[in-house]
Scaffold this active site. Structure first.
Site, mmCIF file in Angstrom:
data_model
loop_
_atom_site.group_PDB
_atom_site.id
_atom_site.type_symbol
_atom_site.label_atom_id
_atom_site.label_comp_id
_atom_site.label_asym_id
_atom_site.label_seq_id
_atom_site.Cartn_x
_atom_site.Cartn_y
_atom_site.Cartn_z
ATOM 1 N N GLY A 289 -16.903 -39.698 -58.407
ATOM 2 C CA GLY A 289 -17.989 -40.240 -57.864
ATOM 3 C C GLY A 289 -17.888 -39.997 -56.263
ATOM 4 O O GLY A 289 -18.834 -40.520 -55.597
ATOM 5 N N GLU A 325 -11.557 -38.219 -61.563
ATOM 6 C CA GLU A 325 -12.541 -37.434 -62.636
ATOM 7 C C GLU A 325 -13.649 -36.858 -61.604
ATOM 8 O O GLU A 325 -15.103 -37.092 -61.870
ATOM 9 C CB GLU A 325 -13.328 -38.459 -63.623
ATOM 10 C CG GLU A 325 -12.008 -39.094 -64.427
ATOM 11 C CD GLU A 325 -12.610 -39.971 -65.313
ATOM 12 O OE1 GLU A 325 -12.031 -40.111 -66.313
ATOM 13 O OE2 GLU A 325 -13.586 -40.501 -65.062
ATOM 14 N N ARG A 328 -19.379 -33.805 -59.132
ATOM 15 C CA ARG A 328 -20.212 -33.318 -57.891
ATOM 16 C C ARG A 328 -19.402 -32.887 -57.040
ATOM 17 O O ARG A 328 -19.565 -31.662 -56.419
ATOM 18 C CB ARG A 328 -20.992 -34.577 -57.307
ATOM 19 C CG ARG A 328 -21.921 -34.270 -56.563
ATOM 20 C CD ARG A 328 -22.611 -35.638 -55.953
ATOM 21 N NE ARG A 328 -23.047 -36.806 -56.948
ATOM 22 C CZ ARG A 328 -23.851 -36.876 -57.567
ATOM 23 N NH1 ARG A 328 -24.975 -35.967 -57.260
ATOM 24 N NH2 ARG A 328 -24.151 -37.742 -58.387
ATOM 25 N N ARG A 364 -33.240 -34.041 -60.399
ATOM 26 C CA ARG A 364 -32.854 -35.159 -59.409
ATOM 27 C C ARG A 364 -33.653 -35.724 -58.358
ATOM 28 O O ARG A 364 -33.724 -37.032 -58.371
ATOM 29 C CB ARG A 364 -31.555 -34.711 -58.580
ATOM 30 C CG ARG A 364 -30.442 -34.142 -59.684
ATOM 31 C CD ARG A 364 -28.921 -33.993 -58.943
ATOM 32 N NE ARG A 364 -28.652 -35.156 -58.512
ATOM 33 C CZ ARG A 364 -28.514 -35.589 -57.186
ATOM 34 N NH1 ARG A 364 -29.137 -34.821 -56.229
ATOM 35 N NH2 ARG A 364 -28.036 -36.786 -56.997
ATOM 36 N N TYR A 368 -34.480 -39.511 -59.170
ATOM 37 C CA TYR A 368 -33.481 -40.504 -58.378
ATOM 38 C C TYR A 368 -34.133 -40.658 -56.974
ATOM 39 O O TYR A 368 -33.390 -41.159 -56.156
ATOM 40 C CB TYR A 368 -32.094 -40.259 -58.210
ATOM 41 C CG TYR A 368 -31.185 -39.934 -59.712
ATOM 42 C CD1 TYR A 368 -30.875 -40.918 -60.686
ATOM 43 C CD2 TYR A 368 -30.646 -38.593 -59.730
ATOM 44 C CE1 TYR A 368 -30.446 -40.562 -61.760
ATOM 45 C CE2 TYR A 368 -30.065 -38.140 -60.833
ATOM 46 C CZ TYR A 368 -30.117 -39.147 -61.853
ATOM 47 O OH TYR A 368 -29.244 -38.902 -63.162
ATOM 48 N N CYS A 396 -47.067 -30.230 -64.934
ATOM 49 C CA CYS A 396 -48.139 -31.129 -65.015
ATOM 50 C C CYS A 396 -47.678 -32.502 -64.857
ATOM 51 O O CYS A 396 -47.751 -33.285 -65.725
ATOM 52 C CB CYS A 396 -48.826 -30.798 -66.238
ATOM 53 S SG CYS A 396 -49.684 -29.390 -66.036
ATOM 54 N N GLU A 397 -47.180 -32.985 -63.748
ATOM 55 C CA GLU A 397 -46.787 -34.184 -63.397
ATOM 56 C C GLU A 397 -46.927 -34.374 -61.835
ATOM 57 O O GLU A 397 -46.380 -33.486 -61.162
ATOM 58 C CB GLU A 397 -45.114 -34.697 -63.763
ATOM 59 C CG GLU A 397 -44.810 -34.486 -65.011
ATOM 60 C CD GLU A 397 -44.692 -35.812 -65.726
ATOM 61 O OE1 GLU A 397 -44.841 -36.744 -65.111
ATOM 62 O OE2 GLU A 397 -44.777 -35.875 -67.199
ATOM 63 N N TYR A 425 -25.240 -31.603 -61.900
ATOM 64 C CA TYR A 425 -26.590 -32.459 -62.519
ATOM 65 C C TYR A 425 -27.695 -31.894 -62.324
ATOM 66 O O TYR A 425 -28.856 -32.529 -61.967
ATOM 67 C CB TYR A 425 -26.460 -33.946 -62.225
ATOM 68 C CG TYR A 425 -25.226 -34.510 -61.991
ATOM 69 C CD1 TYR A 425 -24.586 -35.000 -63.379
ATOM 70 C CD2 TYR A 425 -24.362 -34.695 -61.059
ATOM 71 C CE1 TYR A 425 -23.179 -35.563 -63.517
ATOM 72 C CE2 TYR A 425 -23.051 -35.434 -61.111
ATOM 73 C CZ TYR A 425 -22.875 -35.771 -62.346
ATOM 74 O OH TYR A 425 -21.132 -36.255 -62.507
#
Ligand code: LLP
Length: 469
Positions: A289, A325, A328, A364, A368, A396-397, A425
């Protein structure tokens, strides 16, 4: 030292290689570009931070980036692997991670695939007849880290748990039903499973809600008021489960190490309670994290050393082995997504730079609202106009953007434009939406050579799914 730098004449370099030169040599499509030496430096930073904490484990979270070549490199550097699916476990084994290091390897015909609930008992009889192996801990090299694998997740399925049990992977218990499945997996595999209890400590990680996991209403882990139920359940299954530690994971992109310390204080108290009931638990797993400097603002963010130092005394005071763990913080800053400018346009009050990369390669920002730093790979003419642009892809978004309201010089068609900190990620969350096939990956090696470390996906790959139908 960081791998991506701008030279005084305005060219972007990856280590000592000009990104523009790489663009001229490789496929004409967006690609991921990594620095292998930067991956090494990031692991070394964790290893140095862990000095003095014997038997610690750097469990690299494979979900962040599952490139096989990168996994092999991380394994050689001494990392273990943190897994969230049976396929991630298979990939870790493929990459040479050895969860059975130092153990007697127990072979049993794999029942996976044939398994039905009624067959579990008969299989159990069969495997017991062959005998159970000793429960030896994995060997630890003198750098203090091991290749240990750890299986996490709130919805681990039985087939995957059986594989984990067979391979001697540490398993984090997430719920009552998860514990039942782990017991079944142990019976089928004929092996006792080393488990950690994933406790949800209810510490606010102060991050985007989608990447917060350790608060009390989260779907992950068990709440402390249920701890006794889990301890009793472990006691009731002495042949299937061995409790070796406690785990927590607070969330991702955390930029204050006090948050880890607050959680570690709670966790060692739980470990005291657990030990008071006669369990010999040795592992404190504080999850991953740690955030990184996505903004490139020069702000001072906590380093791996700051993270480890904030829990060091607690870990030593209880004579625990520390497990971390990181995903990133090991891999994000080692990579850019390299794109080409397709064109520039204006609508209403908005200016757009349209590139060939998109939310399909890198989701990402869309998912987010994440900021990832964007820059051009080559110098712009001295008096080039600087404007405020949204950097968007061809998908197309309207959610297809890589960056919003960025001050950039107006680029010519074909100019290289990179999205930084794309090692974690990004490729692992890429899709083939709009049939924008997943991009190739390259890395710059220690000697400056550029090697492809994954093929780009092709139209033919897509068609293959329909062959013979
Ligand atoms: N351990 C566990 C149990 C996890 O759930 C995670 C990440 C990690 C370790 C690694 O966390 P890291 O050190 O990478 O922060 N897709 C999101 C991030 C999701 C993280 C999920 N869990 C993003 O792109 O920001």
């Amino acid at each position: 030292q960081h791998c991506f730098t701008k030279s005084p004449d305005g060219f972007l370099y990856c280590e000592d290689t000009k990104v523009q030169d790489i663009m001229e040599k490789v496929e004409k499509r967006p690609f991921y570009l990594y620095s292998k030496p930067q991956i090494t430096r990031n692991v070394e930073a964790y290893k140095e931070a862990l000095e003095g904490l014997k038997n610690s484990i750097i469990g690299y979270a494979i979900k962040a980036n599952n490139n096989l070549k990168i996994l092999q490199h991380l394994r050689k550097l001494g990392c273990g692997a943190v897994l969230v699916s049976g396929n991630e476990l298979k990939l870790a084994l493929h990459a040479g991670f050895d969860p059975t290091k130092g153990r007697t390897i127990y072979t049993v015909l794999s029942p996976v695939g044939l398994l039905s609930p009624d067959s579990v008992e008969s299989l159990t009889g069969f495997t017991k007849a062959l005998g159970r192996v000793g429960d030896k801990s994995p060997t630890v090299d003198n750098t203090g880290v091991t290749g240990q694998c750890i299986f996490n997740g709130n919805g681990k399925i039985l087939e995957d748990l059986i594989l984990a049990a067979q391979e001697g992977v540490f398993v984090n218990v997430d719920s009552e039903f998860d514990l039942e499945n782990i017991v079944t997996a142990a019976k089928v595999a004929g092996r006792k499973v080393n488990v950690l209890l994933r406790i949800n400590p209810d510490v606010d990680p102060q991050v985007h809600p989608y990447v917060a996991t350790g608060n009390k209403n989260s779907k992950f882990g068990i709440r402390n008021e249920k701890l006794q139920w889990f301890l009793d359940a472990v006691k009731a299954h002495p042949n299937e489960l061995k409790l070796v530690g406690a785990h927590c994971h607070l969330g991702s992109t955390i930029t204050k190490v006090d948050i880890f310390r607050d959680a570690a204080v709670l966790m060692v108290n739980y470990i005291d309670e657990i030990r008071a009931q006669g369990f010999e638990v040795d592992y404190l797993n504080i999850g991953g994290g740690l955030g990184i400097d996505y903004y490139h603002s020069g702000a001072v963010l906590p380093t791996p050393r700051d993270l480890i130092d904030t829990v060091r005394e607690l870990v030593l005071s209880r004579n625990l082995n520390l497990v971390i763990e990181p995903g990133r913080s090991l891999i994000a800053n080692t990579c850019c997504l390299v794109n080409r400018v397709t064109g520039v346009k204006t609508n209403g009050t908005k200016n757009f730079i349209v590139i060939d990369g998109s939310m399909a390669e890198l989701i990402r920002p869309s998912l987010y609202d994440a900021y990832q730093h964007i820059e051009l790979v080559s110098p712009t003419p001295p008096h080039a106009e600087v404007s405020t642009f949204d950097v968007v892809g061809p998908v197309c978004e309207s959610a297809d953007f890589l960056g919003k309201e960025r001050e950039l010089p107006t680029p010519a068609k074909g100019t290289g434009l990179v999205v930084h900190d794309a090692g974690a990620y990004c490729m692992s969350m890429a899709s083939t939406y709009n049939l924008k096939m997943r991009p190739p990956e390259y890395w710059v090696e220690e000697d400056g050579s550029v090697t492809r470390i994954r093929h780009g996906e092709t139209f033919e790959d897509h068609i293959r799914f329909f062959e013979g139908l």
